[in-house]
Scaffold this active site. Structure first.
Site, PDB file in Angstrom:
ATOM      1  N   LYS A 183       0.873  -1.182   0.000  1.00 32.59           N
ATOM      2  CA  LYS A 183       0.000   0.000   0.000  1.00 32.59           C
ATOM      3  C   LYS A 183       0.904   1.223   0.000  1.00 32.59           C
ATOM      4  O   LYS A 183       1.595   1.495   0.985  1.00 32.59           O
ATOM      5  CB  LYS A 183      -0.915   0.012   1.217  1.00 32.59           C
ATOM      6  CG  LYS A 183      -1.671   1.332   1.358  1.00 32.59           C
ATOM      7  CD  LYS A 183      -2.552   1.399   2.581  1.00 32.59           C
ATOM      8  CE  LYS A 183      -2.946   2.854   2.853  1.00 32.59           C
ATOM      9  NZ  LYS A 183      -3.847   2.997   3.999  1.00 32.59           N
ATOM     10  N   GLY A 233      -8.717   8.494   9.437  1.00 33.16           N
ATOM     11  CA  GLY A 233      -9.112   8.503  10.849  1.00 33.16           C
ATOM     12  C   GLY A 233     -10.198   9.497  11.201  1.00 33.16           C
ATOM     13  O   GLY A 233     -10.560   9.623  12.365  1.00 33.16           O
ATOM     14  N   ALA A 271      -9.760   4.980   3.690  1.00 34.31           N
ATOM     15  CA  ALA A 271      -9.699   6.065   4.677  1.00 34.31           C
ATOM     16  C   ALA A 271     -10.963   6.904   4.768  1.00 34.31           C
ATOM     17  O   ALA A 271     -11.584   7.228   3.761  1.00 34.31           O
ATOM     18  CB  ALA A 271      -8.526   6.997   4.414  1.00 34.31           C
ATOM     19  N   GLY A 272     -11.315   7.238   6.001  1.00 33.19           N
ATOM     20  CA  GLY A 272     -12.391   8.192   6.255  1.00 33.19           C
ATOM     21  C   GLY A 272     -13.724   7.590   6.630  1.00 33.19           C
ATOM     22  O   GLY A 272     -14.658   8.303   6.997  1.00 33.19           O
ATOM     23  N   ASN A 289      -9.531   0.918   8.957  1.00 37.03           N
ATOM     24  CA  ASN A 289      -8.775   0.667  10.186  1.00 37.03           C
ATOM     25  C   ASN A 289      -9.426   1.383  11.369  1.00 37.03           C
ATOM     26  O   ASN A 289     -10.028   0.770  12.235  1.00 37.03           O
ATOM     27  CB  ASN A 289      -7.317   1.088  10.031  1.00 37.03           C
ATOM     28  CG  ASN A 289      -6.444   0.688  11.219  1.00 37.03           C
ATOM     29  OD1 ASN A 289      -6.929   0.237  12.245  1.00 37.03           O
ATOM     30  ND2 ASN A 289      -5.159   0.849  11.092  1.00 37.03           N
TER      31      ASN A 289
END
Lengths: 258, 86
Positions: free
Chosen positions: A100, A161, A187-188, A209
């Site tokens: 990644k 995050g 993400a987000g 995550n």
């Protein structure tokens, strides 16, 4: 319902969910959440070993590389050179050549440096890496990364995050429409409905995550995300109805008692 | 390595080293005693080769070369492993 398998870098996966391993309380919780998510691809970071304290456990003792496709990231890299060095080190760990790629351009937003990401991608593709780049939700940047030979593009839904969900669904739809490689939202994401929305748009996969690791119950949220991926994907394949401003009755208009 | 040439051990690296017998190990000065290979170093640190990767002067050292790759004073050595990340 019939679905084609999720193909990435010449490999096929049953799950369209990729999960990260950051921010968990401990490795046991990490493993439990990864298991609950049903993910087969798991991201990790590459960091300097603590020289003075060698008692620490290793993440790979909990996330078995034989069972999971390990996806090392280049988080924290601010130049193409740092990211390339990190990828070369990651490959030497013996978990394959899928990486990644992220080249961060700004500390506060953690938005990517688009030019540096493309530059690094070109070098890494030439070196035989299967490159999955984190990138802004910019259709042109995504096109250039696909042209550079990336195995997928991974546009952000919102800042890393942030949990804000998909901030620009229209850009995402354009990216998906023109895509020649899989599109993975990275993400987000905040909660399950964000995940379902991404898959409903036709994203091929999603990487999560913080939304799982930071939830009050990470294992519960991992399960919710797994179901959201399945629900969103199934809704995409089933084909949603058109949106209309006014009502269309679902019961017969005739035969009503008067 | 083409576009990103190795550091030659001169310049900014030496500015962080106080003795001529030191290397920079994960950004910190580390004292060398005699001729050390990468294998010697990681053995001395109590590490297992399987779960780490090593870079000397910004070039990855393949595991097959750990036993033969000599570390010299002034070298910049990085030893990394995987941690949780997204």
């Amino acid at each position: 319902m019939h679905d084609t398998p999720f193909e990435l870098g010449g490999r096929t996966f049953r799950s369209r969910l990729i999960v990260g391993t950051g921010k968990y309380r401990d490795f046991a919780e990490t493993r439990a959440a990864v298991e609950a998510s049903g993910a087969e691809i798991v991201t990790v970071a590459v960091r300097r070993v603590n020289i003075s304290d060698r008692t620490k456990e290793n993440l790979l003792d909990y996330i078995d590389p034989k069972r999971y496709q390990i996806l090392p990231n280049t988080a924290g890299c601010y130049t193409a050179e740092e990211a390339i060095r990190t990828c070369r080190l990651a490959r030497e760990m013996g978990v394959g050549n899928m990486i990644k790629l992220e080249v961060i351009g700004d500390q506060r937003t953690l938005f990517p440096d688009v030019a540096a990401t493309i530059e690094a991608a070109r070098v890494l593709v030439k070196e035989g890496f299967i490159v999955l780049p984190y990138i802004t939700d910019d259709p042109v940047a995504c096109l250039k990364l696909a042209e550079a030979g990336c195995a997928a593009v991974m546009p952000l839904a919102a800042p890393i995050g942030s949990g804000l969900g998909i901030r620009n669904p229209y850009n995402l739809r354009i990216i998906i429409e023109q895509a020649t490689v899989p599109v993975i939202v990275d993400a987000g994401v905040g909660t399950a409905s964000d995940t379902a929305e991404a898959l409903e748009f036709g994203c091929d996969g999603i990487l999560i995550n913080s939304a799982i690791a930071g939830a009050k119950d990470p294992i519960g949220m991992a399960t919710a995300m797994k179901l959201a991926v399945e629900a969103g994907r199934m809704a995409f394949l089933a084909g949603r109805i058109e949106q209309r401003l006014y009502a269309t009755a679902s019961s017969p208009l005739g035969g009503v008692i008067r | 390595m083409g576009r990103f040439p190795n550091l030659d051990g001169s310049g900014f690296l030496h500015s962080r080293l106080v003795s001529t017998n030191q290397i920079l190990l994960n950004g910190e000065p580390y004292e060398l005693t005699g001729n050390l290979t990468v294998a010697d170093l990681i053995g001395r640190l109590g590490m297992k080769p399987a779960r780490i990767a090593v870079e000397v002067n910004q070039v990855v050292t393949p595991k097959a070369e750990y036993a033969s790759k000599l570390i010299a004073a002034g070298d910049q050595v990085e030893i990394v492993d995987f941690v949780g990340g997204g």
